[in-house]
Design an enzyme around this catalytic site. Structure first.
Site, PDB file in Angstrom:
ATOM      1  N   SER A  23      -9.978  -0.551   7.202  1.00  0.00           N
ATOM      2  CA  SER A  23      -9.547  -0.392   5.818  1.00  0.00           C
ATOM      3  C   SER A  23      -8.672  -1.800   5.174  1.00  0.00           C
ATOM      4  O   SER A  23      -8.193  -1.457   4.040  1.00  0.00           O
ATOM      5  CB  SER A  23      -8.424   1.011   5.588  1.00  0.00           C
ATOM      6  OG  SER A  23      -9.064   1.723   5.503  1.00  0.00           O
ATOM      7  N   SER A  62      -9.681   1.910   2.886  1.00  0.00           N
ATOM      8  CA  SER A  62      -8.864   2.573   2.018  1.00  0.00           C
ATOM      9  C   SER A  62      -7.776   1.830   1.492  1.00  0.00           C
ATOM     10  O   SER A  62      -7.249   1.934   0.297  1.00  0.00           O
ATOM     11  CB  SER A  62      -7.929   3.419   2.916  1.00  0.00           C
ATOM     12  OG  SER A  62      -7.256   2.875   3.699  1.00  0.00           O
ATOM     13  N   LYS A  75       0.764  -1.283   0.141  1.00  0.00           N
ATOM     14  CA  LYS A  75       0.047   0.056   0.098  1.00  0.00           C
ATOM     15  C   LYS A  75       0.943   1.385   0.004  1.00  0.00           C
ATOM     16  O   LYS A  75       2.078   1.382   0.688  1.00  0.00           O
ATOM     17  CB  LYS A  75      -0.872  -0.077   1.314  1.00  0.00           C
ATOM     18  CG  LYS A  75      -1.817   1.109   1.159  1.00  0.00           C
ATOM     19  CD  LYS A  75      -2.754   0.774   2.571  1.00  0.00           C
ATOM     20  CE  LYS A  75      -3.750   2.290   2.771  1.00  0.00           C
ATOM     21  NZ  LYS A  75      -4.784   1.519   3.895  1.00  0.00           N
TER      22      LYS A  75
HETATM   23  N1  GLN Z   1     -13.056   4.280   6.255  1.00  0.00           N
HETATM   24  C1  GLN Z   1     -12.524   4.790   7.360  1.00  0.00           C
HETATM   25  C2  GLN Z   1     -12.059   5.978   7.442  1.00  0.00           C
HETATM   26  O1  GLN Z   1     -12.348   6.852   6.394  1.00  0.00           O
HETATM   27  C3  GLN Z   1     -11.195   3.991   7.801  1.00  0.00           C
HETATM   28  C4  GLN Z   1     -10.240   4.141   7.249  1.00  0.00           C
HETATM   29  C5  GLN Z   1      -9.058   3.220   7.549  1.00  0.00           C
HETATM   30  O2  GLN Z   1      -9.160   2.403   8.119  1.00  0.00           O
HETATM   31  N2  GLN Z   1      -7.713   3.721   7.253  1.00  0.00           N
HETATM   32  O3  GLN Z   1     -11.347   6.714   8.192  1.00  0.00           O
END
Ligand code: GLN
Length: 468
Positions: free
Chosen positions: A166, A142, A67
């Site tokens: 995410s 994400s 990532k």
């Molecule tokens: N979707 C969640 C957010 O937008 C979690 C994101 C994540 O785990 N990095 O914060």
């Protein structure tokens, strides 16, 4: 079978036996990249020569996609943000050092929501990633690029990060196994910080066994991250051998099963997963996590608060984008940030700054920390009663591009993954089936207590076995 279709276990066995080399795998993945990336967009960059050269030097290694917020020396690390365009990492994150020591090499940068803020990868400032199971839909986020790469057979396995869901939500959307380790199990050194009290790196793989192999390589104490205790790393792949549900008590948290807005097919697939676990010998009991309903509100105070502090370093002076319009030092900061950050990142910075400001600190940030403790206690208590929890992973299957325009509906995607993140416990998403009408993958979530990854992997493996 093409080499890019392999999982970690088979790839490792192949390179050790000498059936093929790391460079053969990389060449196969490059071929797949050219065939598929135009359509899927899982990767931002692919330094083909660099990956091949690294593979030639490590013939028995297995390449892993990374990532784009994890630092790898000499590679770009943009966090899918315009503000870090052109930035090249001067050093390896600890997880990358650990991977290399464990027989892996980092290859390719996977797309993501900008600074890991989002649930669909639509917040990437650098490219679109499509779900390999239906390209009119998002891959989740994400870690959407990592999930699409694994689910679309564009890599052997990938690294993601999970702050509030995410790893798990995109794994559910793209039919992969995703594991969020307990807070402190894996070092965060060299991983661009979003919310430092929540962030964890974890594996995204084609099987539970592969997740066990990768987690063993990633985990462990690191002097550079004071939140990683000096606890031995169990031999996860060994421990999951012969995993079964015999004698396992599985909790069904009632707050996760009575939620409005859960897609009926997700509900059906989760209920079916529970039935299979029971048929395979698990004892199922209903449990309660009474503070679940506050988790979203707590997360959207704490995570933006920490993000607003972490992202203060991107000021046009030290890293990445610097505005050409600046006339003095103050406008250098404000212009560079205004031009470099996307709308969701700005929204989080504004929210975070607000909840930390002197007049509101006690009412929002201080209070959220107290409620976070109550949420954590719910989990502590429940893991005195059961071995693991089984829940839906995300309320819906992969949705269409643009379907969640309103930030709040997007945030609701993480309803089931946020509470365990706040509690710092470990959780996985394991493929559970496909929706009947749209044929989209759906994952089921297992949650275990802090540093109980061996138990989590065993339960996940037992489920994977009875689902085949
Ligand atoms: N979707 C969640 C957010 O937008 C979690 C994101 C994540 O785990 N990095 O914060």
């Amino acid at each position: 079978m093409k080499l890019y279709e392999l999982g970690v276990k088979e790839a490792q066995e192949g390179v050790v036996k000498g059936d093929f080399t790391c460079a053969d795998i990389v060449r196969s993945v490059i071929e797949r990249f050219h065939e598929k990336n135009g359509e899927i967009g899982a990767y931002l960059t692919f330094d083909e020569e660099g990956a091949l050269a690294l593979a030639e030097r490590n013939p028995k290694a297995v390449p892993i996609a990374v990532k784009d917020l994890i630092n790898v020396a000499g590679q770009p690390c943009t966090c899918a943000s315009k503000i870090l365009r052109g930035y090249v990492s001067p050093y390896d994150a600890t997880v990358i050092k650990n991977l290399k020591a464990g027989g892996f090499i980092p290859a390719r940068r996977a797309n993501m929501d900008e600074f890991a803020m989002g649930s669909s990868t639509e917040n990437s400032a650098l490219g679109v990633t499509r779900n390999p199971y239906d390209t009119t839909r998002v891959p989740g986020g994400s870690s959407g690029g990592s999930a699409a790469a694994v689910g679309g057979n564009m890599c052997i396995a990938a690294l993601g990060t999970d702050t509030g869901g995410s790893i798990r939500q995109p794994a559910s959307f793209c039919n992969c196994v995703g594991l969020k380790p307990s807070y402190g199990r894996v070092s965060r050194f060299g991983v661009t910080a979003f919310a430092s009290s929540l962030d964890q790196v974890g594996p995204m793989t084609k099987s539970v066994e592969d997740a066990a192999i990768l987690l063993k390589a990633l985990a462990g104490h690191d002097e550079m991250d004071g939140t990683t205790p000096d606890e031995p790393v169990p031999d996860y792949p060994e421990l999951i051998k012969g995993a079964s549900f015999k004698g396992v008590k599985l909790g069904l948290p009632k707050e996760y099963f009575n939620t409005a807005g859960i897609d009926p097919e997700v509900k059906r697939i989760t209920d079916e997963a529970v039935r299979r676990c029971a048929a395979a010998g698990a004892e199922i009991v209903e449990v309660s996590l009474p503070h679940t309903e506050y988790a979203m509100a707590v997360y959207y105070i704490i995570a933006p608060a920490e993000a607003s502090a972490n992202l203060a370093r991107f000021d046009g002076v030290r890293y990445g984008h610097r505005s050409a319009k600046a006339s003095d030092v103050f406008s250098l900061y404000t212009q560079s940030r205004a031009e470099g950050f996307g709308p969701e990142v700005k929204r989080r910075i504004i929210m975070g700054t607000y909840v930390l400001s002197s007049g509101y600190y006690d009412a929002y940030y201080g209070r959220a920390q107290k409620v976070r403790t109550l949420i954590k206690r719910d989990f502590d208590r429940v893991f005195g009663e059961v071995d693991a929890l089984i829940t839906p992973c995300a309320p819906t299957p992969a949705f269409k591009f643009g379907a969640n325009q309103d930030p709040l509906t997007m945030y609701l995607n993480d309803l089931y993954t946020i509470p365990s993140a706040l509690a710092g416990v470990c959780a996985s998403s394991v493929p559970a089936g496909f929706t009947r009408d749209t044929n989209l993958p759906v994952g089921v979530q297992f949650i275990c207590g802090g540093f109980e990854e061996a138990k989590l992997l065993k339960v996940s493996k037992a489920y994977e076995d009875c689902n085949h």
